[in-house]
Motif scaffolding. Structure first.
Motif, mmCIF file in Angstrom:
data_model
loop_
_atom_site.group_PDB
_atom_site.id
_atom_site.type_symbol
_atom_site.label_atom_id
_atom_site.label_comp_id
_atom_site.label_asym_id
_atom_site.label_seq_id
_atom_site.Cartn_x
_atom_site.Cartn_y
_atom_site.Cartn_z
ATOM 1 N N TYR A 1 -1.752 0.948 -4.725
ATOM 2 C CA TYR A 1 -0.365 1.359 -4.825
ATOM 3 C C TYR A 1 -0.187 2.866 -5.005
ATOM 4 O O TYR A 1 0.834 3.409 -4.639
ATOM 5 C CB TYR A 1 0.284 0.607 -5.999
ATOM 6 N N CYS A 2 -1.191 3.524 -5.581
ATOM 7 C CA CYS A 2 -0.997 4.931 -5.950
ATOM 8 C C CYS A 2 -1.696 5.892 -5.002
ATOM 9 O O CYS A 2 -2.713 5.559 -4.417
ATOM 10 C CB CYS A 2 -1.505 5.173 -7.368
ATOM 11 N N HIS A 3 -1.139 7.092 -4.914
ATOM 12 C CA HIS A 3 -1.758 8.117 -4.062
ATOM 13 C C HIS A 3 -2.990 8.702 -4.714
ATOM 14 O O HIS A 3 -4.004 8.916 -4.076
ATOM 15 C CB HIS A 3 -0.752 9.239 -3.760
ATOM 16 N N ARG A 4 -2.837 8.991 -5.993
ATOM 17 C CA ARG A 4 -3.972 9.540 -6.728
ATOM 18 C C ARG A 4 -4.128 8.751 -8.011
ATOM 19 O O ARG A 4 -3.185 8.113 -8.470
ATOM 20 C CB ARG A 4 -3.708 11.007 -7.107
ATOM 21 N N VAL A 5 -5.318 8.819 -8.614
ATOM 22 C CA VAL A 5 -5.548 8.074 -9.856
ATOM 23 C C VAL A 5 -6.142 8.992 -10.914
ATOM 24 O O VAL A 5 -7.044 9.786 -10.630
ATOM 25 C CB VAL A 5 -6.500 6.886 -9.626
ATOM 26 N N LEU B 1 23.199 -1.349 -8.408
ATOM 27 C CA LEU B 1 22.784 -2.751 -8.536
ATOM 28 C C LEU B 1 22.417 -3.312 -7.169
ATOM 29 O O LEU B 1 21.438 -4.041 -7.015
ATOM 30 C CB LEU B 1 23.905 -3.594 -9.156
ATOM 31 N N GLU B 2 23.210 -2.942 -6.166
ATOM 32 C CA GLU B 2 22.906 -3.424 -4.817
ATOM 33 C C GLU B 2 21.597 -2.834 -4.312
ATOM 34 O O GLU B 2 20.813 -3.505 -3.652
ATOM 35 C CB GLU B 2 24.068 -3.125 -3.870
ATOM 36 N N LYS B 3 21.370 -1.582 -4.660
ATOM 37 C CA LYS B 3 20.113 -0.936 -4.254
ATOM 38 C C LYS B 3 18.896 -1.644 -4.848
ATOM 39 O O LYS B 3 17.858 -1.734 -4.214
ATOM 40 C CB LYS B 3 20.108 0.519 -4.709
ATOM 41 N N VAL B 4 19.029 -2.113 -6.084
ATOM 42 C CA VAL B 4 17.876 -2.754 -6.721
ATOM 43 C C VAL B 4 17.879 -4.273 -6.486
ATOM 44 O O VAL B 4 17.173 -5.021 -7.150
ATOM 45 C CB VAL B 4 17.783 -2.461 -8.243
ATOM 46 N N GLY B 5 18.684 -4.696 -5.531
ATOM 47 C CA GLY B 5 18.618 -6.099 -5.122
ATOM 48 C C GLY B 5 19.442 -7.035 -5.977
ATOM 49 O O GLY B 5 19.248 -8.249 -5.952
ATOM 50 N N LEU B 6 20.359 -6.503 -6.767
ATOM 51 C CA LEU B 6 21.272 -7.356 -7.534
ATOM 52 C C LEU B 6 22.674 -7.107 -6.968
ATOM 53 O O LEU B 6 22.832 -6.413 -5.980
ATOM 54 C CB LEU B 6 21.214 -7.000 -9.025
ATOM 55 N N ASP B 7 23.710 -7.673 -7.590
ATOM 56 C CA ASP B 7 25.049 -7.387 -7.093
ATOM 57 C C ASP B 7 26.057 -7.309 -8.230
ATOM 58 O O ASP B 7 25.711 -7.386 -9.401
ATOM 59 C CB ASP B 7 25.483 -8.431 -6.056
ATOM 60 N N GLU B 8 27.307 -7.170 -7.854
ATOM 61 C CA GLU B 8 28.403 -6.956 -8.791
ATOM 62 C C GLU B 8 28.448 -8.012 -9.898
ATOM 63 O O GLU B 8 28.838 -7.735 -11.025
ATOM 64 C CB GLU B 8 29.714 -6.986 -7.994
ATOM 65 N N LYS C 1 7.428 -7.848 -5.229
ATOM 66 C CA LYS C 1 8.781 -7.457 -4.812
ATOM 67 C C LYS C 1 9.248 -6.212 -5.558
ATOM 68 O O LYS C 1 9.844 -5.308 -4.972
ATOM 69 C CB LYS C 1 9.765 -8.604 -5.079
ATOM 70 N N ILE C 2 8.953 -6.168 -6.860
ATOM 71 C CA ILE C 2 9.364 -5.015 -7.663
ATOM 72 C C ILE C 2 8.638 -3.752 -7.183
ATOM 73 O O ILE C 2 9.232 -2.679 -7.042
ATOM 74 C CB ILE C 2 9.076 -5.263 -9.164
ATOM 75 N N LEU C 3 7.352 -3.913 -6.890
ATOM 76 C CA LEU C 3 6.572 -2.765 -6.422
ATOM 77 C C LEU C 3 7.138 -2.234 -5.101
ATOM 78 O O LEU C 3 7.270 -1.032 -4.902
ATOM 79 C CB LEU C 3 5.105 -3.167 -6.247
ATOM 80 N N LYS C 4 7.481 -3.180 -4.239
ATOM 81 C CA LYS C 4 8.046 -2.800 -2.933
ATOM 82 C C LYS C 4 9.374 -2.071 -3.144
ATOM 83 O O LYS C 4 9.638 -1.046 -2.513
ATOM 84 C CB LYS C 4 8.257 -4.078 -2.105
ATOM 85 N N LEU C 5 10.168 -2.597 -4.062
ATOM 86 C CA LEU C 5 11.472 -1.992 -4.356
ATOM 87 C C LEU C 5 11.300 -0.540 -4.808
ATOM 88 O O LEU C 5 11.978 0.367 -4.325
ATOM 89 C CB LEU C 5 12.186 -2.801 -5.436
ATOM 90 N N MET C 6 10.338 -0.326 -5.720
ATOM 91 C CA MET C 6 10.121 1.021 -6.233
ATOM 92 C C MET C 6 9.693 1.952 -5.107
ATOM 93 O O MET C 6 10.124 3.108 -5.032
ATOM 94 C CB MET C 6 9.097 1.018 -7.365
ATOM 95 N N GLN C 7 8.863 1.404 -4.223
ATOM 96 C CA GLN C 7 8.385 2.215 -3.109
ATOM 97 C C GLN C 7 9.538 2.611 -2.169
ATOM 98 O O GLN C 7 9.648 3.772 -1.768
ATOM 99 C CB GLN C 7 7.355 1.396 -2.333
ATOM 100 N N HIS D 1 0.834 -1.209 0.000
ATOM 101 C CA HIS D 1 0.000 0.000 0.000
ATOM 102 C C HIS D 1 0.860 1.247 0.000
ATOM 103 O O HIS D 1 1.976 1.233 0.492
ATOM 104 C CB HIS D 1 -0.875 0.011 1.254
ATOM 105 N N CYS D 2 0.304 2.328 -0.511
ATOM 106 C CA CYS D 2 1.050 3.572 -0.481
ATOM 107 C C CYS D 2 0.910 4.217 0.894
ATOM 108 O O CYS D 2 -0.036 3.955 1.620
ATOM 109 C CB CYS D 2 0.532 4.519 -1.562
#
Lengths: 494, 315
Positions: free
Chosen positions: A469-473, A386-393, A440-446, A262-263
């Motif tokens: 997910y959104c504040h306004r639509v 890459l680490e921030k988005v859940g990947l690595d070197e 998981k992707i949505l959570k990452l973006m949030q 949820h937002c």
């Protein structure tokens, strides 16, 4: 053998194993479908749900190794010859596929094609076939059956083609109908119509059992009495639909039914990152005539805010996104973006990433655009991101084809972060992903939004997702956007 | 109908430009038609007289306009070497080449289509492999060599026709056919292999598609799915290939005509060029251009016949 078979069981799958070379696709899958029952199979891409259906239909590729036993209506399918199987397919056992666009022969008239199962099963009289086809066309609610009969597939819309395919599947009065993601490729509204149609037909054909395959939990919840949950080629949970969804026993099922993030509340005094004033989009046809797609669209988007943009396909959602990113020049009016160029995250991460290049090369571009000169410096920044988005070197040297759908989408998000833009446009960014990956992707973006404070223009056809997910639509309707209370917008739709 | 008119108009315009280019081209390349006709023993005066007679001393623009004003009335002049009207000369040979092309056409498609479908049906099995090797071998044999082999076998050993002789179809159709069968086979053989491979690959591509899956799910056997569904779709690329191929055959198979002594367009072209027979060459170039354009037009119609998606498209 016949004796211990329950009289009410129409399909019995026992210890079904399937592999392509060393790769195991199905591992000891066993289940039953009773007469008149609707059983759902739910799972992610690659979980083996479609392969199970293909195995039952006998449509597996030649290089598949199969073991186990499939009994249909008292006959052991796995022991029948090709000819004997063909005699059952399209008659007692039929199937509706995912993408109605590609499952009809483009050069054969729809009516003739829908009548093919009858022809295959010995009805030689053309008139008789036509009569039956028209009857079915009325059943699947075609307004003008005669016209559809004479049409070619490309002349029909996706929804109409799917209706035609359903008619084709039902024409032999099947005892078991397999529906493999029958609405996934359709527009939400059309998909809903098709589901209603299947529900109606299911009521009319009381004896017909149905095996309904979908990755969409809501559809399974709506359609099925019982549900089978598949994960990595195994059947992990089975039970009454409501029980499984409300009280999932297995760990995997629990993550599967987990919620969309949820937002959170907004502070309210953030800077504007995007402002549109009276933007109209158009295109010119071959003879130069101007056609409007959007008229006088005005809205704004602030930092930290997630703004949903909904509308049917073809309503102009993507056109708007293309204008804001500067990809579409055919518009009038004004738009302002603040900060670096807005970044886009596309639905199909695979085709939006250069397949010939490595992740490092791809992610370097926005850094070069920003004028970061040092190679080492860029490399370190990419590793951090890459680490921030859940990947690595280790992903630096990989190419897009070696990544999963979710990983590719992470790389795209990484690119967006590289540009340090204040605005991210996500165009159906999670629509082609599985439920667990998508959440998981949505959570990452949030999370990243909380850290970086960018605004997100979130384009989607999934109303439920947008409302949470959104504040306004914003909703695109009749070539213009309507802003309002998101629940109001969405409830009106329903 | 509008489409046909449009295409005809573009045909005329194209031919006009081609004739212009041909005139300029032959003006630029070295060679003297009068000298070639009279031989090296001719005197300066004789040559000059013939040049004057043929109007070769006039400036290019004048020659072209003169030719054009006659050509639009259907008069392409007389051949230098045969001394008869070009239209008559080409007409007779065009009929020969057309007949030859028609026969090759039948010899190509009658075996190639079933063979291609069989190869597709038995992909990876021994039938497919044999056809693969066989077609490689046939494609590798040059047509002139094939011609020699066929001539030796049917002409010398079996005595079916007299090598080196020829009868025009306009003179005696039946006798002429006997002379044309072998060249038609020589033309057809490598093309059979090509069409077969084309069709096989195209069918295989189609069989991987979803609508074939649906057909099988509807109770079609593999054979029905192949013939009723895959075949028509697979023919679309084969048509593209065929239009190119047919244009080529109709323009005259120079080598095969030479080997079998067939009096067709190809041979006329060779002698015409070596003898600097300008009226013949110009007319022939136009003939070939017209054939290629018309065949492409027919190809477009064939597409529309096979693929309903193209019918609504703007022409």
């Amino acid at each position: 053998m016949q004796d211990n078979l329950d009289q009410n069981v129409i399909l019995k799958v026992e210890d079904l194993c399937l592999s392509f070379g060393q790769k195991k696709i199905l591992k000891n899958v066993s289940f039953q479908v009773r007469k008149g029952e609707t059983v759902g199979i739910v799972g992610e891409t690659g979980s083996g749900k479609s392969m199970t259906a293909m195995a039952v239909m006998g449509l597996l590729p030649d290089n598949a190794t199969v073991s186990g036993r499939i009994t249909f209506d008292g006959r052991i399918l796995t022991k029948l010859t090709e000819k004997e199987q063909a005699a059952i397919r399209g008659d007692d056992l039929s199937m509706v596929f995912q993408d109605p666009m590609t499952f009809l022969d483009p050069v054969m008239k729809v009516g003739k094609q829908v009548g093919e199962p009858l022809r295959n099963h010995g009805i030689k009289d053309k008139k008789e076939r036509k009569k039956r086809v028209l009857e079915l066309f009325r059943k699947v609610s075609f307004k003008d059956p005669e016209l559809i009969y004479k049409s070619y597939p490309h002349e029909l819309s996706g929804g109409m083609r799917q209706r035609a395919l359903i008619a084709q599947a039902l024409i032999g009065d099947p005892k078991l109908l397999i529906a493999d993601e029958p609405t996934t490729a359709l527009d939400p509204k059309v998909a809903d119509d098709i589901l209603s149609l299947i529900e109606k037909l299911n009521m009319e054909h009381k004896d017909m059992a149905m095996l309904f395959i979908s990755h969409d939990l809501d559809i399974i919840r709506r359609m099925c009495d019982r549900v089978l949950v598949m994960y990595q080629g195994e059947l992990v949970e089975e039970g009454k639909t409501r029980d499984v969804f409300e009280r999932p026993k297995e760990e995997y099922t629990k993550t599967l039914v987990a919620d969309i993030p949820h937002c959170e509340e907004l502070a309210g005094d953030d800077d504007t990152v995007l402002k549109l004033t009276d933007v109209s989009a158009f295109y010119k046809d071959d003879s130069g005539v101007r056609h409007d797609i959007l008229e006088n669209v005005s809205f704004h988007l602030k930092e930290n805010e997630t703004l949903g943009l909904v509308g049917e396909s073809g309503s102009g959602k993507s056109t708007l996104a293309r204008i804001i990113t500067g990809l579409n020049k055919e518009y009038t009016g004004k738009y302002e973006t603040f900060g670096n160029k807005p970044q886009m995250i596309f639905q199909d991460a695979y085709s939006s990433l250069n397949p010939a290049k490595t992740v490092e090369w791809i992610m370097e571009i926005p850094l070069k655009v920003r004028g970061i000169k040092g190679r080492k410096e860029r490399r370190q920044m990419i590793i951090d991101i890459l680490e921030k988005v859940g990947l690595d070197e280790s992903y630096l040297d990989k190419k897009p084809k070696n990544l999963s759908g979710g990983q590719r989408q992470r790389v795209c998000i990484g690119c967006a972060l590289c540009s340090e833009s204040k605005l991210i446009i996500a165009d159906e960014a999670v629509s082609s992903l599985d439920v667990t990956v998508s959440s998981k992707i949505l959570k990452l973006m949030q999370d990243l939004q909380k850290e970086k404070g960018f605004g997100i223009l979130f384009i989607s056809h999934n109303m439920e997702l947008v409302s949470k997910y959104c504040h306004r639509v914003l909703k695109i309707e009749d070539k213009t956007v309507k802003e309002g209370d998101k629940y109001e917008v969405i409830n009106k739709e329903a | 109908m509008k489409y046909v008119l449009k295409r005809l108009a573009s045909l005329v315009i194209t031919l006009f430009f081609i004739s212009l280019v041909t005139f300029i081209a032959f003006d630029l390349i070295p060679g003297d038609s009068a000298l070639t006709s009279l031989g090296t023993n001719a005197t300066e005066e004789q040559i000059e007289k013939l040049r004057e007679e043929r109007g070769l001393n006039d400036p290019l623009s004048q020659r072209y306009l003169k030719w054009l004003s006659r050509a639009v009335r259907g008069d392409f002049g007389d051949s230098y070497q045969y001394k008869i009207p070009v239209t008559e000369l080409i007409g007779k040979r065009a009929v020969t080449t057309l007949l030859l092309a028609l026969m090759s056409f039948i010899f190509i498609y009658v075996p190639a289509i079933p063979l291609g479908m069989l190869a597709a049906k038995f992909t990876g099995k021994w039938q497919d492999r044999i056809s693969h090797v066989g077609s490689q071998v046939i494609m590798a044999i040059p047509p002139f060599f094939m011609g020699i082999l066929l001539t030796a076998l049917f002409g010398v050993v079996l005595n079916i026709f007299q090598p080196g002789n020829f009868v025009f179809p306009t003179d005696d159709l039946f006798k002429s056919l006997r002379y044309l069968v072998l060249p038609a086979i020589a033309i057809a053989l490598p093309k059979i292999a090509m069409v077969m491979k084309y069709l096989r690959n195209s069918v295989l591509e189609e069989t991987g598609k979803d609508y074939i899956k649906n057909a099988v799910a509807s109770g079609s056997t593999k054979k029905t799915a192949l013939w009723r569904h895959a075949f028509k779709n697979a023919m679309i690329p084969v048509i593209t290939f065929s239009t190119m191929m047919i244009g080529e055959i109709l323009s005259g198979s120079i080598v095969v005509e030479q080997v079998f002594s067939v009096q067709g367009i190809g041979r006329l072209m060779i002698t015409g060029i070596s003898m600097r027979d300008y009226p013949v060459i110009t007319a022939l170039v136009l003939y070939v251009a017209a054939i290629v354009i018309i065949i492409n037009m027919l190809g477009d119609f064939a597409y529309r016949l096979v693929d309903p998606r193209l019918r609504r498209q703007k022409l």
